[in-house]
Design an enzyme around this catalytic site. Structure first.
Site, PDB file in Angstrom:
ATOM      1  N   HIS A 124       0.836  -1.212   0.000  1.00  0.00           N
ATOM      2  CA  HIS A 124       0.000   0.000   0.000  1.00  0.00           C
ATOM      3  C   HIS A 124       0.868   1.257   0.000  1.00  0.00           C
ATOM      4  CE1 HIS A 124      -3.822   2.129   1.316  1.00  0.00           C
ATOM      5  NE2 HIS A 124      -2.893   3.058   1.515  1.00  0.00           N
ATOM      6  N   GLU A 125       1.841   1.297   0.897  1.00  0.00           N
ATOM      7  CA  GLU A 125       2.665   2.504   1.007  1.00  0.00           C
ATOM      8  C   GLU A 125       3.645   2.631  -0.162  1.00  0.00           C
ATOM      9  OE1 GLU A 125       1.542   4.529   2.959  1.00  0.00           O
ATOM     10  OE2 GLU A 125       0.361   3.219   4.262  1.00  0.00           O
ATOM     11  N   HIS A 128       1.969   4.507  -2.899  1.00  0.00           N
ATOM     12  CA  HIS A 128       2.083   5.953  -2.689  1.00  0.00           C
ATOM     13  C   HIS A 128       3.476   6.442  -3.089  1.00  0.00           C
ATOM     14  CE1 HIS A 128      -1.791   6.159  -0.896  1.00  0.00           C
ATOM     15  NE2 HIS A 128      -1.464   5.668   0.287  1.00  0.00           N
TER      16      HIS A 128
END
Length: 245
Positions: A124-125, A128
């Protein structure tokens, strides 16, 4: 005299903490370092050591993370584990975050207890971080940019996979994945920005279709680890082909 629009915006920026309250170890950079916490704190089985071990496993074995790391390197943003990841204690409501000011991923060592959870948070990160690398995201001033990256992260990381949703006892048929992605993106925005729910819903709706369909750097929506492995091989083959041109 009433405040001008510029003064109001400046006041809002001063009041906005951009979610740093959820990450107390970096909330006040000027604060002195915490004192040593004794032998148990530095033993092999502390939260920090466990977090670093699970991070290493994620980077070495998760096909999602491996593809993102390869894609970032190809884009000129190679990731260094010691420089770009930090295991820290966080608010109990979050598992991780991407700090755009330092280009660093925060992993919440007090909240991540299983390898599967770590794999999803790292993925998820990293999405980003990938967006930060390739798209020059204006994280602090453009809510549409933030919403788009949150939609992509929820969609591509496994946050809304069938398995993850079943573990939360969330069931649905057609359109359930879109509903899950929309809800998780909305909650992420509300957690880190001082906006009303109505404002957050509006900005998510404005960018949802385009960002939900953006699967980069995956060549397909990775429903399973098998899909992610195929996407990794495709990306590596493409890199080898382009290197030989």
């Amino acid at each position: 005299m009433d405040q001008t629009k510029q003064e109001q915006e400046e006041q809002q920026q001063e009041e906005e903490d951009y979610g740093y309250r959820l990450f107390p170890e970096r909330n006040d950079p000027a604060a002195p370092p915490a004192p040593p916490k004794g032998f148990l704190r530095t033993s092999l089985f502390t939260f920090n050591h466990r977090c670093m071990f699970m991070l290493h496993q994620a980077m070495e074995t998760s096909p999602y993370a491996k593809l993102l790391l390869t894609a970032m390197k190809s884009s000129g943003c190679a990731v260094n584990k010691d420089r770009h990841f930090s295991c820290e204690d966080c608010d109990s409501t979050v598992s991780g975050g991407f700090d755009a000011t330092s280009s660093q991923i925060v992993l919440c060592q007090n909240n991540i207890r299983r390898q599967g959870h770590m794999n999803r948070v790292v993925t998820h990160e990293l999405i980003h971080a990938f967006d930060h690398c390739r798209a020059h995201v204006d994280w602090f001033n453009n809510h549409r940019h933030l919403a788009c990256s949150e939609i992509r992260a929820a969609n591509l990381s496994g946050d809304c996979s069938i398995g993850s949703e079943l573990k939360r006892f969330n069931f649905g048929l057609k359109g359930h994945r879109q509903e899950c992605v929309r809800d998780r993106a909305l909650r992420s925005i509300l957690a880190v920005r001082s906006v009303s729910r109505e404002e957050a819903v509006k900005v998510v709706d404005e960018v949802f279709d385009v960002c939900f369909s953006d699967h980069a750097p995956f060549d397909r929506l990775p429903h399973t680890k098998k899909d992610a492995k195929f996407a990794t091989r495709h990306h590596e083959s493409r890199d080898r082909y382009e290197a030989n041109l």
